[in-house]
Design an enzyme around this catalytic site. Structure first.
Site, PDB file in Angstrom:
ATOM      1  N   ARG A  55       0.937  -1.312  -0.084  1.00 23.20           N
ATOM      2  CA  ARG A  55       0.079  -0.035  -0.200  1.00 23.20           C
ATOM      3  C   ARG A  55       0.660   1.402   0.093  1.00 23.20           C
ATOM      4  O   ARG A  55       0.461   2.126  -0.342  1.00 23.20           O
ATOM      5  CB  ARG A  55      -0.767   0.037   1.108  1.00 23.20           C
ATOM      6  CG  ARG A  55      -2.387  -1.054   1.117  1.00 23.20           C
ATOM      7  CD  ARG A  55      -2.687  -1.291   2.440  1.00 23.20           C
ATOM      8  NE  ARG A  55      -2.043  -2.238   3.310  1.00 23.20           N
ATOM      9  CZ  ARG A  55      -2.242  -2.815   4.339  1.00 23.20           C
ATOM     10  NH1 ARG A  55      -3.342  -2.431   4.920  1.00 23.20           N
ATOM     11  NH2 ARG A  55      -1.544  -3.766   5.011  1.00 23.20           N
ATOM     12  N   GLY A  71       2.579 -14.658   4.873  1.00 22.54           N
ATOM     13  CA  GLY A  71       1.666 -14.083   5.789  1.00 22.54           C
ATOM     14  C   GLY A  71       2.217 -14.090   7.120  1.00 22.54           C
ATOM     15  O   GLY A  71       3.271 -14.713   7.632  1.00 22.54           O
ATOM     16  N   LYS A  99      33.772  25.852   4.068  1.00 22.89           N
ATOM     17  CA  LYS A  99      34.107  24.719   3.956  1.00 22.89           C
ATOM     18  C   LYS A  99      35.560  24.380   4.757  1.00 22.89           C
ATOM     19  O   LYS A  99      36.662  24.964   4.275  1.00 22.89           O
ATOM     20  CB  LYS A  99      34.042  24.237   2.928  1.00 22.89           C
ATOM     21  CG  LYS A  99      34.048  22.648   2.719  1.00 22.89           C
ATOM     22  CD  LYS A  99      35.100  22.129   1.321  1.00 22.89           C
ATOM     23  CE  LYS A  99      36.409  22.641   1.779  1.00 22.89           C
ATOM     24  NZ  LYS A  99      37.164  21.724   0.464  1.00 22.89           N
TER      25      LYS A  99
HETATM   26  C1  UD1 Z   1      -2.225  -7.005  10.747  1.00 19.72           C
HETATM   27  C2  UD1 Z   1      -3.162  -7.806  11.135  1.00 19.72           C
HETATM   28  C3  UD1 Z   1      -4.291  -7.147  11.645  1.00 19.72           C
HETATM   29  C4  UD1 Z   1      -3.931  -5.975  12.616  1.00 19.72           C
HETATM   30  C5  UD1 Z   1      -2.868  -5.197  11.776  1.00 19.72           C
HETATM   31  C6  UD1 Z   1      -2.371  -4.260  12.890  1.00 19.72           C
HETATM   32  C7  UD1 Z   1      -3.069 -10.071  10.192  1.00 19.72           C
HETATM   33  C8  UD1 Z   1      -3.559 -11.240   9.082  1.00 19.72           C
HETATM   34  N1  UD1 Z   1      -3.639  -9.033  10.440  1.00 19.72           N
HETATM   35  O1  UD1 Z   1      -2.850  -6.372   9.307  1.00 19.72           O
HETATM   36  O2  UD1 Z   1      -5.514  -7.821  12.090  1.00 19.72           O
HETATM   37  O3  UD1 Z   1      -5.179  -4.893  12.737  1.00 19.72           O
HETATM   38  O4  UD1 Z   1      -1.974  -6.093  11.393  1.00 19.72           O
HETATM   39  O5  UD1 Z   1      -1.440  -3.186  12.280  1.00 19.72           O
HETATM   40  O6  UD1 Z   1      -1.957 -10.399  10.693  1.00 19.72           O
HETATM   41  N2  UD1 Z   1       4.757  -9.662   7.688  1.00 19.72           N
HETATM   42  C9  UD1 Z   1       5.742 -10.563   7.607  1.00 19.72           C
HETATM   43  N3  UD1 Z   1       5.637 -11.630   6.874  1.00 19.72           N
HETATM   44  C10 UD1 Z   1       4.589 -12.025   6.069  1.00 19.72           C
HETATM   45  C11 UD1 Z   1       3.546 -10.812   6.068  1.00 19.72           C
HETATM   46  C12 UD1 Z   1       3.621  -9.645   7.121  1.00 19.72           C
HETATM   47  O7  UD1 Z   1       6.907 -10.449   8.226  1.00 19.72           O
HETATM   48  O8  UD1 Z   1       4.454 -12.944   5.324  1.00 19.72           O
HETATM   49  C13 UD1 Z   1       5.205  -8.551   8.720  1.00 19.72           C
HETATM   50  C14 UD1 Z   1       4.897  -7.408   7.862  1.00 19.72           C
HETATM   51  O9  UD1 Z   1       6.235  -6.681   7.307  1.00 19.72           O
HETATM   52  C15 UD1 Z   1       4.275  -6.293   8.858  1.00 19.72           C
HETATM   53  C16 UD1 Z   1       3.767  -7.128   9.732  1.00 19.72           C
HETATM   54  O10 UD1 Z   1       3.977  -8.589   9.483  1.00 19.72           O
HETATM   55  O11 UD1 Z   1       5.456  -5.633   9.493  1.00 19.72           O
HETATM   56  C17 UD1 Z   1       2.163  -6.965   9.528  1.00 19.72           C
HETATM   57  O12 UD1 Z   1       1.635  -7.135   8.337  1.00 19.72           O
HETATM   58  P1  UD1 Z   1       0.846  -6.281   7.613  1.00 19.72           P
HETATM   59  O13 UD1 Z   1       0.819  -6.659   6.095  1.00 19.72           O
HETATM   60  O14 UD1 Z   1       1.239  -4.848   7.719  1.00 19.72           O
HETATM   61  O15 UD1 Z   1      -0.474  -6.553   8.132  1.00 19.72           O
HETATM   62  P2  UD1 Z   1      -1.874  -5.791   8.294  1.00 19.72           P
HETATM   63  O16 UD1 Z   1      -2.648  -5.790   7.011  1.00 19.72           O
HETATM   64  O17 UD1 Z   1      -1.514  -4.464   8.703  1.00 19.72           O
HETATM   65 CA    CA Z   2       0.233  -3.245   9.034  1.00 22.55          CA
END
Ligand code: UD1
Ligand code: CA
Length: 489
Positions: free
Chosen positions: A23, A86, A359
């Site tokens: 995003r 995920g 400088k």
């Molecule tokens: C996530 C939560 C959501 C919560 C929100 C809060 C899930 C499915 N959803 O959503 O309930 O309200 O955070 O901010 O968990 N990441 C990994 N590996 C992956 C995917 C993500 O390390 O495969 C890390 C990302 O880098 C990030 C964090 O996990 O720092 C959260 O991932 P992000 O995609 O931001 O989740 P949200 O959609 O914000």
């Molecule tokens: Ca997030």
């Protein structure tokens, strides 16, 4: 109540930082974006450090090397998640590295505002209540985009429902998942194994572990964050800007509590490492960056940008100066519109004025360069006055050369000092000189074309150029007039 260190003896910390951050629409991985003067992931790791947990693991994936580079200086260890399937998958990847740890705090790498005390509170609540999982939640008027907390009648958490899967009634829920959790790992592992990618993104969601735990008869509790602000994620550029704003305000508040006056603090951009002494005044629209140190009783006027600067007490920086990697000593006045490049050293009570660039040069006590000058690779003695438009010609096309000017020297305006060159103490240099040879102490250096006056010349020229009255007048073209002037001059 157990002390912090005994509380965390059985805790490891896992920071999830492998995601891309779609995003943000950026070539840079999300957690490498900066807010409040640091990368997001650095903020998160720093908040964890004082807890003294057994270990800090950071799950990396997108731009793994760069993310690893941000966290290893703090003693954290990186674990590679490849591909990124995920948040649930990310934690699975960390499992092997967690060994026999009993508990884990899990944090997202993109929620940098969380405070150490809040993490401690989450861990305490988890141990006190003996739940299998404790979710840090927040109550907000803008829950869109976050997972919603579905509570049971006994107030425990039944499930976390992601925005895309939420029913219209669930979307009305104002309590959101922060993505910060405390887990009892032996209860969590079987639930992670049971995760299925049955959702909008075909990923393994850590949030689904909550329903899994419930199915296995385990209790999941919620701990509400002291301020919703602390769990803000940086999923979009707008959220990134908001988080940056909050960090900057936190920093301003700390400084104001320590006796610094900051007018319109919402316009000040001050990095976390910056230190400022009491009774210093910061005007609107100032940026203080990097390792900048400012003494007491200084005044930084509007529009100035200081990076890695060292200012003693009582320094004035007037409007719109740009300065980096330099120092200004007690009582000196710089600006408006001055530029200090690396290695400038402005002495006590010295003055540097508008459109002066310095400088790798030192101005000793009370020296002045007030207008339109370039001073590079120069040593300028105490009390010396550098006239307007003085240039040190420090570069000969191959290497940089030094200009040494003694104490109490007067350099006339529009002087070029062709380095290497020396001007002795108390000497004068005549205005308009191009100095290529040393000027002795107490002497005068003068190096310019001699002036010749031609009495009546201008009047004669005007007469020639004025058309004669009468019928037969000849127009003198502009070109003709110029040519005439050149011939006669
Ligand atoms: C996530 C939560 C959501 C919560 C929100 C809060 C899930 C499915 N959803 O959503 O309930 O309200 O955070 O901010 O968990 N990441 C990994 N590996 C992956 C995917 C993500 O390390 O495969 C890390 C990302 O880098 C990030 C964090 O996990 O720092 C959260 O991932 P992000 O995609 O931001 O989740 P949200 O959609 O914000
Ligand atoms: Ca997030």
């Amino acid at each position: 109540m157990p002390s912090r260190s005994s509380l965390f003896a059985d805790f490891s910390i896992v920071v999830l930082a492998a995601g891309k951050g779609t995003r943000l629409k950026s070539a840079l991985a999300k957690v490498l974006h900066r807010a409040g003067g640091r990368t997001l992931v650095e903020h998160v790791v720093r908040a964890c450090l004082p807890l003294g947990a057994r270990e800090i693991l950071v799950v990396v994936g997108h731009q793994a090397e760069a993310v690893t580079g941000c966290v290893t200086p703090f003693g954290a260890r990186a674990v590679l998640q490849q591909p990124q399937n995920g948040t649930g998958h990310a934690l699975r990847v960390a499992r092997a590295k967690l060994g026999k740890t009993k508990y884990a705090l899990v944090l997202p790498g993109d929620a940098p505002l969380v405070r150490t005390e809040t993490l401690e509170g989450l861990a305490r609540a988890h141990l006190q209540n003996g739940a299998a999982a404790t979710v840090l939640t927040a109550v907000t008027e803008e829950p869109a985009g976050y997972g919603r907390i579905v509570r049971k009648g006994d107030q425990s958490v039944a499930a976390i429902v992601e925005e895309k899967a939420a029913s219209p009634e669930q979307k009305e829920i104002r309590e959101i998942n922060s993505s910060l959790y405390a887990f009892t790992l032996k209860e969590l592992w079987p639930c992670l194994d049971a995760l299925r990618p049955e959702n909008a993104h075909r990923e393994l969601y850590l949030t689904d572990a909550v329903a899994q735990l419930n199915e296995r008869g385990q209790r999941v509790l919620a701990e509400v964050a002291p301020e919703a602000q602390q769990v803000l994620g940086c999923n979009t550029r707008a959220e990134l800007a908001e988080v940056d704003r909050i960090f900057r305000m936190r920093k301003c508040r700390e400084l104001m509590e320590a006796g610094v006056t900051i007018f319109l603090p919402e316009t000040a951009w001050i990095d976390p490492e910056v230190r400022i002494g009491p009774d210093t005044v910061i005007e609107p629209g100032v940026q203080l960056l990097g390792s900048t140190r400012i003494g007491a009783n200084c005044h930084i006027h509007t529009g100035s940008v200081l990076t890695n600067m060292m200012l003693a007490d009582g320094v004035t920086v007037r409007e719109h100066c740009v300065m980096i990697d330099s120092r200004i000593r007690e009582g000196a006045v710089v600006g408006p519109f001055s530029r200090l490049r690396p290695g400038a050293d402005i002495g006590p009570n010295a003055q540097v004025g508008n459109f002066v660039e310095v400088k790798k040069s030192r101005l000793a006590a009370g020296a002045k360069a007030q207008h339109l000058s370039y001073l590079g690779d120069a040593l300028i003695g105490a009390g010396t006055n550098i006239g307007a438009g003085t240039i040190t010609c420090n570069y000969d096309g191959v290497k940089k050369n030094r200009t040494t000017i003694g104490a109490q020297v007067f350099i006339g305006s529009n002087t070029a000092l062709v380095a290497p060159v020396r001007v002795g103490d108390r000497a004068y240099v005549a205005a308009g000189s191009t100095i290529t040879e040393n000027v002795p102490a107490d002497g005068l250096g003068i190096a310019r074309g001699k002036q010749a006056n031609k009495p009546g010349w201008a009047a004669a020229r005007r007469r020639e150029m004025t058309p004669k009255s009468g019928t037969n007048r000849k127009r003198v073209s502009r070109k003709g007039a110029k040519g005439m002037a050149r011939r006669k001059g």
